[in-house]
Scaffold this active site. Structure first.
Site, mmCIF file in Angstrom:
data_model
loop_
_atom_site.group_PDB
_atom_site.id
_atom_site.type_symbol
_atom_site.label_atom_id
_atom_site.label_comp_id
_atom_site.label_asym_id
_atom_site.label_seq_id
_atom_site.Cartn_x
_atom_site.Cartn_y
_atom_site.Cartn_z
ATOM 1 N N LYS A 214 2.406 54.055 40.292
ATOM 2 C CA LYS A 214 3.829 54.254 40.056
ATOM 3 C C LYS A 214 4.532 52.909 40.205
ATOM 4 O O LYS A 214 4.845 52.487 41.317
ATOM 5 C CB LYS A 214 4.383 55.293 41.022
ATOM 6 C CG LYS A 214 5.704 55.917 40.580
ATOM 7 C CD LYS A 214 6.885 55.050 40.915
ATOM 8 C CE LYS A 214 8.193 55.738 40.571
ATOM 9 N NZ LYS A 214 9.362 54.904 40.920
ATOM 10 N N SER B 77 3.942 53.407 44.625
ATOM 11 C CA SER B 77 5.205 52.677 44.550
ATOM 12 C C SER B 77 5.317 51.589 45.612
ATOM 13 O O SER B 77 4.684 50.554 45.504
ATOM 14 C CB SER B 77 6.384 53.655 44.566
ATOM 15 O OG SER B 77 6.402 54.450 45.703
ATOM 16 N N ASP C 231 -2.854 39.775 45.904
ATOM 17 C CA ASP C 231 -2.711 38.647 44.976
ATOM 18 C C ASP C 231 -2.441 37.335 45.696
ATOM 19 O O ASP C 231 -2.844 36.270 45.226
ATOM 20 C CB ASP C 231 -1.590 38.926 43.973
ATOM 21 C CG ASP C 231 -1.991 39.935 42.912
ATOM 22 O OD1 ASP C 231 -3.125 40.447 42.989
ATOM 23 O OD2 ASP C 231 -1.176 40.216 42.030
#
Length: 483
Positions: free
Chosen positions: A330, A305, A316
């Site tokens: 998650k 999470s 990224d």
């Protein structure tokens, strides 16, 4: 016939924890208005009639007298739990307990669990807690609590059974993958004071920050830890390792603030749901506390999470190299909606996406550099560990990013493991030091992935697997693109 509509909430708090073992966040408040018949989204009469029929049959014919309250609570719990593993109905008592947990101080064992096929699966023990000290691991199955089987017991009730008065003992019966006999582990409940951010110098100029979970103050504490390490490095850090292994998540804002600590600009994460209220974007404001110094982020199957949001943003945006194993996966948003009876509904309302547009849900974050044991049995053990995609009723979010693979693979020696350093591996004196402040002492002789991450930061050659052969190679670090 009536229809219910929920107006736009005045405030929202989002959950990124895995299950009920550790739930972080605060409530939201808004009204529910009842409308007369005629609205297009009417309540399905046939299903309501069937429900009414079943309710009357059970109330009149069940072997023991049953209260209306018990039957209605059971019906609500069943309806919500049928949606996905993270939506839940919280009774007034459970909602009150959940709100107490937001300050990072609570009673229990310090273990994050989720329910799956009637048993409890361990996502991660939290550093320095009774669970971590007892050696409970990611992937363990809890089948009994104080010799009482958990099969068929609702997740929240099972978690409540593990909580109790500090200082009292509790015995967990655990099945561990690839072990034939169950383990009987006796722990002592304690008030859990979680030090979520700890730091250390690994080598001259190279710092290390370990985040065990994301609490409300984690972002602020992370920036303070960077400042502390810079002082230790005489004002200039050459590089940093951010360790998010076995970090089960926590508060969204804390994850966003932590990622922002290392970014000057760029998207951190965005959400998509059915309603416009569920669509959000979080962008970095900076400044980068590391001033562009290279970073390595360590993750494993217990990173979930909020830990995945931070990892995905730094990967990224080209800010950090990610090493370890694919994370838990998650990537769903839970909104907490208070109810008129004092309870609350924890409902999945959106999914998280990384800056590159990749869904975290059921996919996880794929590391740039995979770290795997050479031993086939240990590799099989890693493959068997719990993942979000294996949970019953899990939400799927297929996308083209599911085919992403690591760029490099480091194979550990046969004698090495991929364990995470926790307070359980430290001396009593070291644990006292950790509890008193924000420092810790990682053991590079035992923590092979951490040692290899440091070697990568130092531009040293590491053993990379290429076409079935081991090749010593210097792995290039990102050049802080967008910084």
């Amino acid at each position: 016939m009536s229809t219910f509509r929920t107006p736009k909430p005045r405030s929202r708090t989002f959950f990124l924890g895995i299950g009920a073992g550790l739930v972080l966040g605060a409530g939201i408040s808004f009204a529910v208005t009842v409308y007369a018949a005629g609205d297009r989204n009417g309540i399905p009469l046939k299903q309501i009639q069937t429900f009414s029929q079943v309710f009357e049959i059970v109330k009149s014919n069940y072997v023991d007298p049953t209260s209306d309250k018990k039957l209605m609570n059971g019906a609500i719990e069943g309806m919500v739990s049928a949606l996905d593993p993270h939506s839940a109905y919280l009774t007034p008592k459970e909602f009150k307990a959940m709100k107490v947990l937001t300050n990072g101080k609570f009673g229990g064992l310090g273990i994050e669990v989720t329910g799956d096929h009637g048993v409890l699966k361990v996502v991660a023990p939290i550093d320095g807690t009774p669970a971590a000290k007892a050696g409970i691991r990611h992937g363990d199955l809890i089948i009994k609590i104080d010799h009482k089987a958990v099969q068929g017991i609702p997740l929240q009730k099972a978690v409540d059974m593990m909580r109790g008065k500090p200082g009292t003992p509790i015995t967990l019966t655990i099945l561990r993958p690839h072990q034939v006999q169950p383990l009987h582990i006796t722990l002592t409940r304690a008030i859990i004071r979680v030090q979520s951010v700890r730091s250390a110098m690994l080598a001259p100029g190279y710092g290390y920050i370990r985040i065990s979970q994301f609490q409300e103050n984690t972002g602020t504490e992370t920036r303070k830890a960077v400042e502390y390490l810079e002082q230790k490095a005489h004002g200039h850090l050459k590089g940093l390792i951010l360790d998010l292994r076995n970090n089960p998540g926590g508060v969204l804002d804390a994850g966003v603030e932590t990622a922002n600590t290392f970014l000057n600009k760029g998207l951190i994460v965005y959400t998509k749901g059915r309603t416009t209220d569920s669509d959000m974007r979080f962008s970095a404001q900076g400044p980068d506390a590391l001033h562009g110094a290279p970073m390595v982020v360590l993750v494993n199957g217990g990173s979930a999470s909020a830990a995945e949001i931070v990892t995905g943003a730094l990967k990224d945006d080209g800010r950090a190299l990610v090493m370890g194993q694919r994370s838990f996966g998650k990537g769903s948003v839970q909104t907490v909606i208070p109810l008129s009876n004092g309870g609350a509904l924890k409902l999945t309302t959106a999914l998280y996406y990384t800056p590159a547009g990749c869904s975290i849900q059921s996919q996880g974050i794929v590391p740039n550099v995979e770290v795997q044991p050479a031993n086939a049995r240990l590799r099989a053990l890693n493959a068997d560990l719990l993942k979000e995609s294996e949970l019953q009723g899990v939400l799927k979010a297929p996308d083209e990013c599911s085919k992403v693979t690591p760029q490099y693979t480091i194979v550990l020696p046969n004698s090495a493991t991929v364990s995470t350093p926790t307070a359980s591996t430290q001396s009593a004196e070291e644990e006292d030091a950790v509890a008193a402040g924000s420092t810790l002492k990682p053991d590079l002789t035992k923590d092979y992935p951490l040692r290899e991450a440091l070697a990568v930061l130092e531009h040293k050659a590491v053993p990379v697997q290429e076409k079935g052969h081991r090749v010593d190679r210097v792995i290039p670090l990102p050049k802080a693109a967008g910084q």
